[in-house]
Design a protein around this motif. Structure first.
Motif, PDB file in Angstrom:
ATOM      1  N   GLU A  22      67.542  -9.259  15.535  1.00 37.54           N
ATOM      2  CA  GLU A  22      68.785 -10.036  15.625  1.00 37.54           C
ATOM      3  C   GLU A  22      69.053 -10.814  14.339  1.00 37.54           C
ATOM      4  N   ASN A  23      68.017 -11.425  13.787  1.00 40.26           N
ATOM      5  CA  ASN A  23      68.182 -12.168  12.533  1.00 40.26           C
ATOM      6  C   ASN A  23      68.513 -11.228  11.379  1.00 40.26           C
ATOM      7  N   ALA A  24      67.880 -10.056  11.357  1.00 37.77           N
ATOM      8  CA  ALA A  24      68.182  -9.074  10.305  1.00 37.77           C
ATOM      9  C   ALA A  24      69.624  -8.606  10.415  1.00 37.77           C
ATOM     10  N   SER A  25      70.102  -8.425  11.634  1.00 37.20           N
ATOM     11  CA  SER A  25      71.482  -8.001  11.834  1.00 37.20           C
ATOM     12  C   SER A  25      72.452  -9.059  11.326  1.00 37.20           C
ATOM     13  N   ARG A  26      72.163 -10.317  11.625  1.00 39.26           N
ATOM     14  CA  ARG A  26      73.034 -11.396  11.143  1.00 39.26           C
ATOM     15  C   ARG A  26      73.035 -11.481   9.619  1.00 39.26           C
ATOM     16  N   PHE A  27      71.827 -11.393   9.022  1.00 40.73           N
ATOM     17  CA  PHE A  27      71.719 -11.532   7.573  1.00 40.73           C
ATOM     18  C   PHE A  27      72.374 -10.361   6.851  1.00 40.73           C
TER      19      PHE A  27
END
Length: 122
Positions: A22-27
């Motif tokens: 999820e964090n990778a997707s946001r970044f």
């Protein structure tokens, strides 16, 4: 043996891989990430222009390929979880509509409320 995708296993969403995806997707959807990618491509082109030995060029290319492969895996996980969440909501809405046609309000309404509340809390 059939392996289940993390989104099919159920349970809490606070697992480390799900948080990482999820964090990778946001970044990766940010302007900052695009800027970093642009700089990396410019560096790779500059390395070619200044004529570094082929071993350095291969190293840069392989590093960029490895990062790309990892990002594809993380982003695919995030995409699949989002798709499954939409499917669950649509199924719950369809069940509520069918339940409404039969003249009652019951289990389907409760399930829809819990799905929507779960989505708002995450």
């Amino acid at each position: 043996m059939i392996l289940k995708h993390p989104s099919d296993r159920g349970g809490s969403r606070s697992k480390p891989f799900e948080r990482l995806a999820e964090n990778a997707s946001r970044f990766t959807s940010s302007a900052s990430f695009f800027g970093i990618c642009l700089i990396l491509v410019a560096v790779a082109v500059a390395l070619h222009v200044i004529g570094l030995p082929i071993t350095w060029l291969l190293f840069v290319g392989e590093a960029m390929s490895a990062v790309t492969l990892l990002l594809v895996a993380l982003l695919k996980n995030s995409e699949l979880r989002a798709e499954r969440a939409v499917e669950r909501k649509l199924d719950a809405i369809a069940a509520v509509l069918l339940e409404g046609e039969s003249g009652g309000t019951g289990e389907a309404h409760q399930k829809l409320r819990s799905i929507l509340a779960e989505e708002e809390s995450s």
